[in-house]
Design a protein around this motif. Sequence first.
Motif, PDB file in Angstrom:
ATOM      1  N   THR A  85      -0.959  -3.999  -4.947  1.00 56.30           N
ATOM      2  CA  THR A  85      -0.160  -5.017  -4.505  1.00 56.30           C
ATOM      3  C   THR A  85       0.061  -5.879  -5.705  1.00 56.30           C
ATOM      4  O   THR A  85       1.150  -6.479  -5.738  1.00 56.30           O
ATOM      5  CB  THR A  85      -1.103  -5.785  -3.511  1.00 56.30           C
ATOM      6  OG1 THR A  85      -2.145  -6.295  -4.455  1.00 56.30           O
ATOM      7  CG2 THR A  85      -1.678  -4.976  -2.370  1.00 56.30           C
TER       8      THR A  85
ATOM      9  N   LEU B  68       4.359   0.488  -3.443  1.00 57.53           N
ATOM     10  CA  LEU B  68       3.610   0.498  -2.709  1.00 57.53           C
ATOM     11  C   LEU B  68       3.513   2.107  -2.112  1.00 57.53           C
ATOM     12  O   LEU B  68       2.386   2.676  -1.759  1.00 57.53           O
ATOM     13  CB  LEU B  68       3.464  -0.575  -1.309  1.00 57.53           C
ATOM     14  CG  LEU B  68       3.502  -1.752  -1.585  1.00 57.53           C
ATOM     15  CD1 LEU B  68       3.662  -2.588  -0.490  1.00 57.53           C
ATOM     16  CD2 LEU B  68       2.072  -2.227  -2.231  1.00 57.53           C
ATOM     17  N   ARG B  69       4.526   2.532  -1.746  1.00 57.73           N
ATOM     18  CA  ARG B  69       4.502   3.815  -1.226  1.00 57.73           C
ATOM     19  C   ARG B  69       4.388   4.956  -2.372  1.00 57.73           C
ATOM     20  O   ARG B  69       3.392   6.127  -2.160  1.00 57.73           O
ATOM     21  CB  ARG B  69       6.149   4.439  -0.846  1.00 57.73           C
ATOM     22  CG  ARG B  69       6.313   3.691   0.514  1.00 57.73           C
ATOM     23  CD  ARG B  69       7.625   4.456   1.345  1.00 57.73           C
ATOM     24  NE  ARG B  69       7.810   3.900   2.555  1.00 57.73           N
ATOM     25  CZ  ARG B  69       8.610   3.057   2.817  1.00 57.73           C
ATOM     26  NH1 ARG B  69       9.328   2.297   1.848  1.00 57.73           N
ATOM     27  NH2 ARG B  69       8.612   2.422   4.016  1.00 57.73           N
TER      28      ARG B  69
ATOM     29  N   TYR C   3       0.344   4.121   0.109  1.00 56.63           N
ATOM     30  CA  TYR C   3       0.202   3.449   1.158  1.00 56.63           C
ATOM     31  C   TYR C   3       1.341   3.388   2.248  1.00 56.63           C
ATOM     32  O   TYR C   3       2.331   3.130   2.012  1.00 56.63           O
ATOM     33  CB  TYR C   3      -0.222   1.945   0.715  1.00 56.63           C
ATOM     34  CG  TYR C   3      -1.598   1.829  -0.118  1.00 56.63           C
ATOM     35  CD1 TYR C   3      -2.680   2.163   0.239  1.00 56.63           C
ATOM     36  CD2 TYR C   3      -1.258   1.604  -1.618  1.00 56.63           C
ATOM     37  CE1 TYR C   3      -3.608   1.983  -0.749  1.00 56.63           C
ATOM     38  CE2 TYR C   3      -2.338   1.452  -2.533  1.00 56.63           C
ATOM     39  CZ  TYR C   3      -3.536   1.754  -2.003  1.00 56.63           C
ATOM     40  OH  TYR C   3      -4.856   1.689  -2.879  1.00 56.63           O
ATOM     41  N   GLU C   4       0.722   3.085   3.447  1.00 54.98           N
ATOM     42  CA  GLU C   4       1.768   2.729   4.564  1.00 54.98           C
ATOM     43  C   GLU C   4       2.166   1.485   4.552  1.00 54.98           C
ATOM     44  O   GLU C   4       1.250   0.758   4.138  1.00 54.98           O
ATOM     45  CB  GLU C   4       1.213   3.174   5.918  1.00 54.98           C
ATOM     46  CG  GLU C   4       1.168   4.655   6.158  1.00 54.98           C
ATOM     47  CD  GLU C   4       0.355   4.985   7.604  1.00 54.98           C
ATOM     48  OE1 GLU C   4       0.946   4.589   8.483  1.00 54.98           O
ATOM     49  OE2 GLU C   4      -0.882   5.510   7.535  1.00 54.98           O
ATOM     50  N   ILE C   5       3.354   1.069   5.035  1.00 55.21           N
ATOM     51  CA  ILE C   5       3.826  -0.250   4.940  1.00 55.21           C
ATOM     52  C   ILE C   5       3.967  -0.960   6.106  1.00 55.21           C
ATOM     53  O   ILE C   5       4.862  -0.335   6.923  1.00 55.21           O
ATOM     54  CB  ILE C   5       5.021  -0.481   4.099  1.00 55.21           C
ATOM     55  CG1 ILE C   5       4.686  -0.035   2.703  1.00 55.21           C
ATOM     56  CG2 ILE C   5       5.459  -1.958   3.975  1.00 55.21           C
ATOM     57  CD1 ILE C   5       6.071   0.125   1.875  1.00 55.21           C
TER      58      ILE C   5
ATOM     59  N   VAL D 244      -1.408  -4.487   1.628  1.00 57.59           N
ATOM     60  CA  VAL D 244      -1.588  -3.072   2.360  1.00 57.59           C
ATOM     61  C   VAL D 244      -3.072  -2.772   3.037  1.00 57.59           C
ATOM     62  O   VAL D 244      -3.859  -3.670   2.780  1.00 57.59           O
ATOM     63  CB  VAL D 244      -1.281  -1.814   1.034  1.00 57.59           C
ATOM     64  CG1 VAL D 244       0.018  -1.847   0.747  1.00 57.59           C
ATOM     65  CG2 VAL D 244      -2.253  -2.226   0.066  1.00 57.59           C
TER      66      VAL D 244
ATOM     67  N   ALA E 143      -1.058   1.338   8.924  1.00 59.84           N
ATOM     68  CA  ALA E 143      -0.063   0.434   8.776  1.00 59.84           C
ATOM     69  C   ALA E 143      -0.331  -0.382  10.182  1.00 59.84           C
ATOM     70  O   ALA E 143       0.379  -1.374  10.292  1.00 59.84           O
ATOM     71  CB  ALA E 143       1.318   0.992   8.878  1.00 59.84           C
TER      72      ALA E 143
ATOM     73  N   THR F  26      -8.565  -4.005   2.825  1.00 58.24           N
ATOM     74  CA  THR F  26      -7.077  -4.156   2.640  1.00 58.24           C
ATOM     75  C   THR F  26      -7.090  -5.048   1.377  1.00 58.24           C
ATOM     76  O   THR F  26      -8.036  -5.468   0.740  1.00 58.24           O
ATOM     77  CB  THR F  26      -6.634  -5.052   3.783  1.00 58.24           C
ATOM     78  OG1 THR F  26      -7.560  -6.385   3.704  1.00 58.24           O
ATOM     79  CG2 THR F  26      -7.046  -4.400   5.106  1.00 58.24           C
TER      80      THR F  26
END
Length: 260
Positions: free
Chosen positions: A133, A161-162, A166-168, A211, A216, A235
Motif C-alpha cells: 500500500t 497493488l495487482r 492483491y484484489e482491488i 487492500v 476484495a 488488511t
Amino acid sequence: MIEILNPTLLARARGTGSLVADILQTLKSRSTIGTNLLEIDQWAKAMIVEAGALSCYVDYEPSFGRGPFGHYICTAVNDAVLHGRPYDYRLGDGDLLTLDLAVSLEGVAADAAISFVVGDARPPESLAMISATQRALAAGIAAAGPGARIGDLSHAIGGVLREAGYEINTEFGGHGIGSTMHQDPHVPNTGRPGRGYPLRPGLLLALEPWVMADTAKLVTDADGWTLRSATGCRTAHSEHTIAITDDGADILTLPTEARH
C-alpha cells in the motif's frame, strides 16, 4: 463539489497536514502491547483540541454509516480496514493496526492513514501488505501533476497493488478534500490512464490505497461503521493528502521532522 485552493488556503493546508501527520506519529509511538483503542481515541482528541483544530469524524454522518461516527480517529485492527470505530480492545503483540485521521484547522482539512504492526512480532505477510500500500501510494503521487487525469493516478496505484497479488475493491478510495473532508473527485484504486477529471494546481486530493490479503469483499460490523474483510483476512491502508502544484504534487501530510 471540487475546490481549487488559492495560495493563502494552500498555506493553511500545509499546517493542517503537518498536524495530522504529527498526531499519527505520536499515536503510533504510544500504541504498544496492552494499549486500548479507546485510549488512542482520547489521545487523538486531546491533541486535536490542544492544536485548536476540529475533528472531521465526531459528527460525521454519511449515508453509508449508522448515525454520527462519534469518535476522533479510526482504529482498524487486523481484519478491519476502513472506518474502524474505536472500542474496548487492548492491542496484542503482532496486531496490525491502521490509524486514519482527518482534522480541520483554520478552515482547511487534511486526511492521512498509516498501518503498522504492534509489538515485537513481525508477520511477513502483514509487512508485505503494508509495503504494497505504501508503494502504491508513492506511485499514485508520482503520477500526479497538472495535466494528469484521475485515471492516471488510479492506474498507477492499481498497477502496484495487482503486481503484489492483491484484489482491488472499488467501493471506497481516495477523494478530493478542502474545506470539507470528502469532496469530488473520487479516486478509485484502479483505473484507466487518460480518463477522468484533469488535475489543476490548487487541487487537494487524499489518495488512499488499501487492500485485503485474499479478498476484495467487505462486510460491515454490527456498529454500522467498521468495514472488515469478508474472509477474516488481514488488511492494510496507507493515505496522504497531496496538493497539485505547477510542477507536480506536494505531500501535505508529512511529519514536521520529515520536512527538515
